[in-house]
Motif scaffolding. Structure first.
Motif, PDB file in Angstrom:
ATOM      1  N   PRO A 132     -20.722  -5.354 -10.950  1.00 48.02           N
ATOM      2  CA  PRO A 132     -19.762  -4.258 -11.140  1.00 48.02           C
ATOM      3  C   PRO A 132     -20.031  -3.102 -10.189  1.00 48.02           C
ATOM      4  O   PRO A 132     -21.106  -2.523 -10.175  1.00 48.02           O
ATOM      5  N   GLY A 133     -19.044  -2.808  -9.383  1.00 48.15           N
ATOM      6  CA  GLY A 133     -19.120  -1.651  -8.497  1.00 48.15           C
ATOM      7  C   GLY A 133     -19.856  -1.898  -7.202  1.00 48.15           C
ATOM      8  O   GLY A 133     -19.764  -1.095  -6.273  1.00 48.15           O
ATOM      9  N   GLU A 134     -20.630  -2.995  -7.088  1.00 46.59           N
ATOM     10  CA  GLU A 134     -21.434  -3.214  -5.887  1.00 46.59           C
ATOM     11  C   GLU A 134     -20.560  -3.438  -4.661  1.00 46.59           C
ATOM     12  O   GLU A 134     -20.797  -2.864  -3.601  1.00 46.59           O
ATOM     13  N   GLY A 135     -19.531  -4.286  -4.812  1.00 47.09           N
ATOM     14  CA  GLY A 135     -18.647  -4.536  -3.685  1.00 47.09           C
ATOM     15  C   GLY A 135     -17.924  -3.289  -3.232  1.00 47.09           C
ATOM     16  O   GLY A 135     -17.736  -3.066  -2.032  1.00 47.09           O
ATOM     17  N   VAL A 136     -17.534  -2.468  -4.186  1.00 46.62           N
ATOM     18  CA  VAL A 136     -16.828  -1.231  -3.845  1.00 46.62           C
ATOM     19  C   VAL A 136     -17.746  -0.282  -3.101  1.00 46.62           C
ATOM     20  O   VAL A 136     -17.358   0.325  -2.100  1.00 46.62           O
ATOM     21  N   ARG A 137     -18.983  -0.141  -3.568  1.00 44.28           N
ATOM     22  CA  ARG A 137     -19.908   0.768  -2.898  1.00 44.28           C
ATOM     23  C   ARG A 137     -20.167   0.329  -1.453  1.00 44.28           C
ATOM     24  O   ARG A 137     -20.203   1.156  -0.546  1.00 44.28           O
ATOM     25  N   GLN A 138     -20.354  -0.965  -1.260  1.00 42.98           N
ATOM     26  CA  GLN A 138     -20.566  -1.465   0.094  1.00 42.98           C
ATOM     27  C   GLN A 138     -19.338  -1.239   0.961  1.00 42.98           C
ATOM     28  O   GLN A 138     -19.435  -0.870   2.135  1.00 42.98           O
ATOM     29  N   PHE A 139     -18.157  -1.482   0.372  1.00 35.78           N
ATOM     30  CA  PHE A 139     -16.905  -1.302   1.107  1.00 35.78           C
ATOM     31  C   PHE A 139     -16.722   0.153   1.524  1.00 35.78           C
ATOM     32  O   PHE A 139     -16.383   0.450   2.672  1.00 35.78           O
ATOM     33  N   VAL A 140     -16.955   1.076   0.591  1.00 35.95           N
ATOM     34  CA  VAL A 140     -16.798   2.493   0.898  1.00 35.95           C
ATOM     35  C   VAL A 140     -17.824   2.929   1.945  1.00 35.95           C
ATOM     36  O   VAL A 140     -17.522   3.724   2.848  1.00 35.95           O
ATOM     37  N   HIS A 141     -19.043   2.420   1.826  1.00 35.39           N
ATOM     38  CA  HIS A 141     -20.074   2.754   2.818  1.00 35.39           C
ATOM     39  C   HIS A 141     -19.638   2.320   4.216  1.00 35.39           C
ATOM     40  O   HIS A 141     -19.807   3.070   5.201  1.00 35.39           O
ATOM     41  N   GLU A 142     -19.063   1.113   4.326  1.00 33.78           N
ATOM     42  CA  GLU A 142     -18.576   0.634   5.625  1.00 33.78           C
ATOM     43  C   GLU A 142     -17.435   1.517   6.140  1.00 33.78           C
ATOM     44  O   GLU A 142     -17.373   1.840   7.333  1.00 33.78           O
ATOM     45  N   LEU A 143     -16.533   1.905   5.243  1.00 30.87           N
ATOM     46  CA  LEU A 143     -15.411   2.767   5.648  1.00 30.87           C
ATOM     47  C   LEU A 143     -15.912   4.120   6.129  1.00 30.87           C
ATOM     48  O   LEU A 143     -15.372   4.691   7.091  1.00 30.87           O
ATOM     49  N   GLN A 144     -16.915   4.666   5.456  1.00 27.29           N
ATOM     50  CA  GLN A 144     -17.457   5.952   5.890  1.00 27.29           C
ATOM     51  C   GLN A 144     -18.041   5.850   7.292  1.00 27.29           C
ATOM     52  O   GLN A 144     -17.858   6.750   8.112  1.00 27.29           O
ATOM     53  N   SER A 145     -18.724   4.757   7.572  1.00 23.09           N
ATOM     54  CA  SER A 145     -19.296   4.571   8.907  1.00 23.09           C
ATOM     55  C   SER A 145     -18.191   4.439   9.943  1.00 23.09           C
ATOM     56  O   SER A 145     -18.258   5.052  11.022  1.00 23.09           O
ATOM     57  N   LEU A 146     -17.147   3.649   9.615  1.00 22.69           N
ATOM     58  CA  LEU A 146     -16.038   3.475  10.552  1.00 22.69           C
ATOM     59  C   LEU A 146     -15.285   4.785  10.757  1.00 22.69           C
ATOM     60  O   LEU A 146     -14.956   5.155  11.889  1.00 22.69           O
ATOM     61  N   GLY A 147     -14.997   5.473   9.655  1.00 25.08           N
ATOM     62  CA  GLY A 147     -14.247   6.719   9.759  1.00 25.08           C
ATOM     63  C   GLY A 147     -14.981   7.762  10.558  1.00 25.08           C
ATOM     64  O   GLY A 147     -14.394   8.473  11.382  1.00 25.08           O
ATOM     65  N   SER A 148     -16.299   7.875  10.329  1.00 25.87           N
ATOM     66  CA  SER A 148     -17.097   8.853  11.061  1.00 25.87           C
ATOM     67  C   SER A 148     -17.156   8.519  12.543  1.00 25.87           C
ATOM     68  O   SER A 148     -17.042   9.407  13.394  1.00 25.87           O
ATOM     69  N   ALA A 149     -17.331   7.242  12.871  1.00 25.63           N
ATOM     70  CA  ALA A 149     -17.444   6.840  14.276  1.00 25.63           C
ATOM     71  C   ALA A 149     -16.122   6.975  15.026  1.00 25.63           C
ATOM     72  O   ALA A 149     -16.103   7.323  16.208  1.00 25.63           O
ATOM     73  N   MET A 150     -14.995   6.697  14.333  1.00 25.67           N
ATOM     74  CA  MET A 150     -13.691   6.692  14.996  1.00 25.67           C
ATOM     75  C   MET A 150     -12.876   7.947  14.726  1.00 25.67           C
ATOM     76  O   MET A 150     -11.763   8.079  15.232  1.00 25.67           O
ATOM     77  N   GLY A 151     -13.409   8.881  13.929  1.00 19.36           N
ATOM     78  CA  GLY A 151     -12.647  10.087  13.596  1.00 19.36           C
ATOM     79  C   GLY A 151     -11.398   9.762  12.800  1.00 19.36           C
ATOM     80  O   GLY A 151     -10.354  10.390  12.978  1.00 19.36           O
TER      81      GLY A 151
END
Length: 458
Positions: A132-151
């Motif tokens: 429960p919640g593990e996939g979402v946390r990993q997904f959000v973590h990946e999005l944060q990295s992508l969003g930060s790198a690509m603005g």
């Protein structure tokens, strides 16, 4: 940090300037609350400004079906679809391999299109084999990295079907919660910013509506910073439009920028007295009436019956009439609309004919006292001299309170005047001063006549 303005009316005001570039935000709420419309509205606004948005759906609903609904909105420009607003489905990847398979898809499309906004619509966790919640946390973590790198700013839309997002445990930058609040037979849409990193926001719940132009938000009026005061022009006093009354006041009229509550039962003459106050309007000092149920034509006829030349004022633009909206309008929606009309018309005189219309809203029993106080403060800061009419019976029906002035509302007003039928008066009406602030009067009671030469007193 650089802001990402949504340009949605009222929303950036609630967020104190908008979202933050590269942030990840969850928009959560029940189906039909307006999340998809809002996301598309933000996407097309960005496209008009020259940016690109990537809209990824995680559900089986086709993009064409969604766009058919969006085409009824004025912000939706078909020529921008798949040019600056790009639609993509992640449904197959999610069904076959879970959220972890969606990340490479997003990474590639974000890089290929150089998107500055990513929208993921329909994010829920359905798979039983994930913690429960593990996939979402990993997904959000990946999005944060992508969003930060690509603005790239990311919006995650979820309605809570299946296993809902445990938003508090994710590393998102903000959580905006939508609700469709029902109270007896009425309802209103609300939003609350439950979490927002990097900035203060307007706290509490704020109402919004969905129109043909998209969503429009109305921040709680009493929570906003005060508008800087502007200096009013003209003389220091303003005529009520009744010569005998004005002559009895120390300065020959009401104080400029003051607020007056005119209390009386139905048929006591409140509207006619208000029209007399408006009849002195000019193009240099315009007037506005926020009418209850009467149209402009009906108000003109009522004024003409008492010798008040309102038709000419309407033709020259010295007087504007706005009929109060539908029963579904929220309290803040009406307040913001009133202030917007005052600003647009640069009104110096204002009449709100029927305070009960504001009271007949879902939020008024809890917030009405503070709301009215803030509204009057905003009007005073704008240099507007205002008259509000109040029918105690109508207010009691709207609020469920037997208090004649709505549980202390009169305390906010500078002046309180009572208008009542009286057998001893020549025309059966008497005007009585209940309170005058920053003014003095030589008399406190007047016999009032509503004749062909306008309201007069003995």
């Amino acid at each position: 940090m650089k802001r990402f303005p949504t340009t949605v009316p009222g929303l950036d005001e609630i967020l104190h300037g908008g979202l933050f570039e590269g942030g990840v935000y969850i928009l959560e709420g029940p189906p039909g609350a307006g999340k998809t419309t809002l996301a598309n509205q933000i996407a097309f606004s960005l496209a008009v400004r020259g940016g690109k948005a990537l809209y990824v759906t995680m559900l089986a609903e086709s993009h064409s079906r969604m766009l058919q609904h969006m085409l009824g909105q004025s912000f939706c420009q078909p020529e921008l679809v798949n040019a600056s607003v790009l639609y993509l489905s992640g449904y197959r990847e999610l069904e076959e391999h879970g959220l972890k398979a969606v990340v490479p898809l997003l990474r590639g499309e974000m890089a290929r299109h150089q998107a500055s906004l990513l929208i993921v619509d329909g994010l829920v966790v359905e798979r039983e084999d994930e913690r429960p919640g593990e996939g979402v946390r990993q997904f959000v973590h990946e999005l944060q990295s992508l969003g930060s790198a690509m603005g790239c700013t990311c919006l995650l839309l979820t309605s809570g079907h299946g296993r809902p997002l445990n938003a508090e445990q994710t590393m998102v930058d903000g959580i905006l919660t939508f609700e469709d609040y029902s109270y007896h037979w009425r309802s209103e849409r609300r939003i609350q910013v439950r979490k927002f990193r990097g900035s203060a926001v307007e706290r509490g719940k704020h109402t919004f509506c969905i129109t043909d132009d998209g969503l429009r938000f109305f921040p709680r009026l009493e929570g906003l910073p005060p508008t800087p005061a502007r200096r009013g022009g003209g003389t220091s006093s303003v005529s009520l439009g009744v010569a005998g009354f004005d002559a009895a006041l120390q300065d020959g009229g009401l104080a400029r920028g003051s607020s007056t509550l005119l209390v009386g039962d139905s048929g006591s003459g409140k509207t006619v007295l208000s029209l007399a106050f408006l009849s002195a309007a000019s193009r240099e000092e315009p007037a506005l009436i926020f009418a209850g149920t009467e149209t402009a034509a009906e108000l003109v006829r009522a004024g003409e019956g008492c010798g008040l030349p309102l038709a000419a004022a309407l033709e020259t633009g010295a007087l504007s009439v706005h009929v109060q909206g539908s029963e579904d309008e929220a309290l803040d929606e009406m307040g913001h609309k009133l202030l917007r009309l005052v600003d647009e018309r640069q009104a110096s005189r204002l009449v709100v004919d029927g305070l009960a219309a504001l009271a007949d809203t879902v939020a008024f029993p809890e917030r009405g006292y503070r709301f009215v106080g803030r509204l009057l403060r905003e009007l005073k800061g704008r240099g507007v001299t205002s008259v509000f009419t109040l029918d105690p019976s109508a207010l009691a029906a709207a609020t469920g309170s037997a208090a004649p002035d709505g549980n202390g509302l009169a305390a906010w007003f500078d002046n309180v005047l009572h208008l009542a039928r009286h057998d001893g008066a020549p025309d059966g009406r008497r005007l009585t001063i209940g309170k005058l602030r920053a003014a003095r009067a030589t008399r406190s009671s007047f016999d009032l006549r509503l004749g062909a030469c306008g309201p007069t007193t003995d």
